[in-house]
Design an enzyme around this catalytic site. Structure first.
Site, PDB file in Angstrom:
ATOM      1  N   ASP A 127       0.821  -1.210   0.000  1.00  0.00           N
ATOM      2  CA  ASP A 127       0.000   0.000   0.000  1.00  0.00           C
ATOM      3  C   ASP A 127       0.867   1.279   0.000  1.00  0.00           C
ATOM      4  O   ASP A 127       2.095   1.200  -0.076  1.00  0.00           O
ATOM      5  CB  ASP A 127      -0.922  -0.068   1.237  1.00  0.00           C
ATOM      6  CG  ASP A 127      -2.332   0.413   0.943  1.00  0.00           C
ATOM      7  OD1 ASP A 127      -2.493   1.269   0.064  1.00  0.00           O
ATOM      8  OD2 ASP A 127      -3.263  -0.059   1.615  1.00  0.00           O
ATOM      9  N   ASP A 184     -10.086   3.554  -3.665  1.00  0.00           N
ATOM     10  CA  ASP A 184     -10.745   2.338  -3.190  1.00  0.00           C
ATOM     11  C   ASP A 184     -12.158   2.177  -3.758  1.00  0.00           C
ATOM     12  O   ASP A 184     -12.940   3.126  -3.803  1.00  0.00           O
ATOM     13  CB  ASP A 184     -10.841   2.344  -1.661  1.00  0.00           C
ATOM     14  CG  ASP A 184      -9.483   2.136  -1.014  1.00  0.00           C
ATOM     15  OD1 ASP A 184      -8.461   2.152  -1.736  1.00  0.00           O
ATOM     16  OD2 ASP A 184      -9.455   1.960   0.210  1.00  0.00           O
TER      17      ASP A 184
HETATM   18  C1  GLA Z   1      -5.957   1.313   1.368  1.00  0.00           C
HETATM   19  C2  GLA Z   1      -6.082   0.318   0.222  1.00  0.00           C
HETATM   20  C3  GLA Z   1      -7.214  -0.652   0.531  1.00  0.00           C
HETATM   21  C4  GLA Z   1      -6.945  -1.368   1.847  1.00  0.00           C
HETATM   22  C5  GLA Z   1      -6.762  -0.347   2.966  1.00  0.00           C
HETATM   23  C6  GLA Z   1      -6.301  -0.990   4.258  1.00  0.00           C
HETATM   24  O1  GLA Z   1      -7.066   2.161   1.446  1.00  0.00           O
HETATM   25  O2  GLA Z   1      -6.305   0.975  -0.976  1.00  0.00           O
HETATM   26  O3  GLA Z   1      -7.354  -1.592  -0.515  1.00  0.00           O
HETATM   27  O4  GLA Z   1      -5.800  -2.172   1.717  1.00  0.00           O
HETATM   28  O5  GLA Z   1      -5.798   0.623   2.613  1.00  0.00           O
HETATM   29  O6  GLA Z   1      -6.133  -0.058   5.291  1.00  0.00           O
END
Ligand code: GLA
Length: 377
Positions: A127, A184
């Site tokens: 990430d 997301d």
């Molecule tokens: C980010 C990523 C998500 C998930 C969250 C976890 O937002 O894009 O897919 O992994 O972190 O905290």
């Protein structure tokens, strides 16, 4: 390692968020096997954020699994996952902390890659939260790419910088096998539609070895779980899954597979759609519209496959019914050639025979149709 086809599996984030533990993972592993998901190709079981203690071990500097969630350590979990014939995935972050505020791998890349190898990990999602301002994002992804190559184990490298810094232009060179290309997803029609529209023109960068990842699927979440946002109808989930297949996108399930509905199971194990998704050539689709996909109307997209086949998808993003047409000329087959497409409906298996010049289908709001086709006279 070679990753020639889009990875398929399950990731904990969409449904479970921080509510992960050894039992959830083991039960999920059981469900993936018992329900035939592994047989259909879903082989990676990936633990997302929130698996570790809040601080690294003082003496070793290593990240440590949270004892309340994983009381027997990560190898016990990984061994169980492997014993079911599945592959095991872990999560970390290029910044100092993960997005949910657990230790990130910044400045610990090689040590953490070794730790994941010790766990028997086969996949790492990486990430992008808490990146120090002075650090260059691309360089951070190169570092973990090198660390994974040095760690002594084949680990699929799943980068996740949400499409920032024009990621598609440099991430392949950093060694990633897939890369998140958007913010997301959440469990709502508009969310996956906007992702699909935004990525259409960028799919030319996606292909064998390094795939554009438009995020984990929300199919069958129905408004439950960590990224719930009202949910989608079954028709909308069908369109989401079909788009991901046309995009050669990684297919990471995000619903609670222990409770997956029969209709969703039938959808995500549809052999024709998976054949389209996993096609070895991973060619990008092209559209019958200048603008790629139109967010509030119908569009037809074409994807050339190996074995001289073609996948055709008609999608209706409009809020009302539309007639979608497949103009053979738009896919490069003029009427004067005498050729057309021999079309088989991917959802029903119905053989529609050879269609020439054009073919029409009536689609409800947010519905889609997919056809596996051969060129024929
Ligand atoms: C980010 C990523 C998500 C998930 C969250 C976890 O937002 O894009 O897919 O992994 O972190 O905290």
């Amino acid at each position: 390692m070679e990753v020639l086809r889009p990875p398929m599996g399950f990731n904990t984030w969409n449904t479970f968020g921080a509510e992960i533990n050894e039992s959830v993972i083991k039960e999920t592993a059981d469900a993936m096997v018992d329900k035939g998901l592994l047989d259909a190709g879903y082989e990676y079981l990936v633990i997302d954020d929130c698996w570790s203690k809040k601080k690294r071990d003082k003496e070793t500097g290593k990240i440590v699994p949270a004892p309340d969630k994983f009381p027997n350590g990560m190898n016990a979990v990984s061994d169980y996952v492997h014993s079911k014939g599945l592959k095991f995935g872990m999560y970390s972050c290029a910044g100092t902390r993960t997005c949910a505020d657990y230790p990130g791998s910044y400045d610990h890349e090689f040590l953490d890659a070794e730790t994941f190898a010790e766990y028997g990990a086969d996949y790492l999602k990486y990430d992008f939260c808490y990146k120090p301002h002075k650090a260059d994002g691309a360089q951070l992804y190169r570092k973990m790419g090198m660390a994974l190559r040095a760690c002594g184990r084949d680990i699929v490298y799943s980068a996740c910088n949400w499409g920032s810094d024009e990621v598609e232009k440099w991430i392949r060179s950093a060694g990633a096998h897939l890369y998140r290309s958007t913010g997301d997803i959440n469990d709502q029609f508009e969310s996956y539609r906007d992702i699909a529209v935004s990525q259409f023109e960028k799919l030319a960068y996606s292909g064998n070895g390094c795939f554009n990842d438009p995020d984990m699927l929300t199919v069958d979440m129905h408004g439950q779980g960590n990224v719930a946002n009202g949910g989608c109808t079954d028709i909308e989930y069908k369109t989401e899954f079909a788009l991901w297949c046309m995009y050669s996108a990684p297919l990471m399930l995000g619903c609670d597979v222990r409770k997956i509905s029969d209709s969703a199971l039938k959808l995500v194990t549809n052999k024709t759609l998976i054949r389209i998704n996993q096609d070895i050539e991973a060619r990008p689709p092209f559209s019958d519209r200048q603008e790629g996909l139109k967010a509030n109307d119908r569009t037809t997209i074409f994807k050339l496959l190996s074995d001289n086949q073609i996948a055709v998808m008609c999608v209706n993003f409009a809020d009302g019914e539309r007639t979608a047409s497949v103009m053979m000329d738009n896919c490069g087959i003029p009427a004067s050639s005498g050729y057309g497409l021999h079309m088989v409906d991917a959802f029903t298996g119905e053989d529609l025979g050879v269609q020439k010049e054009f073919f029409e289908v009536r689609l409800q709001a947010h519905d889609s149709a997919v056809y596996l086709c051969d060129i024929a006279k």
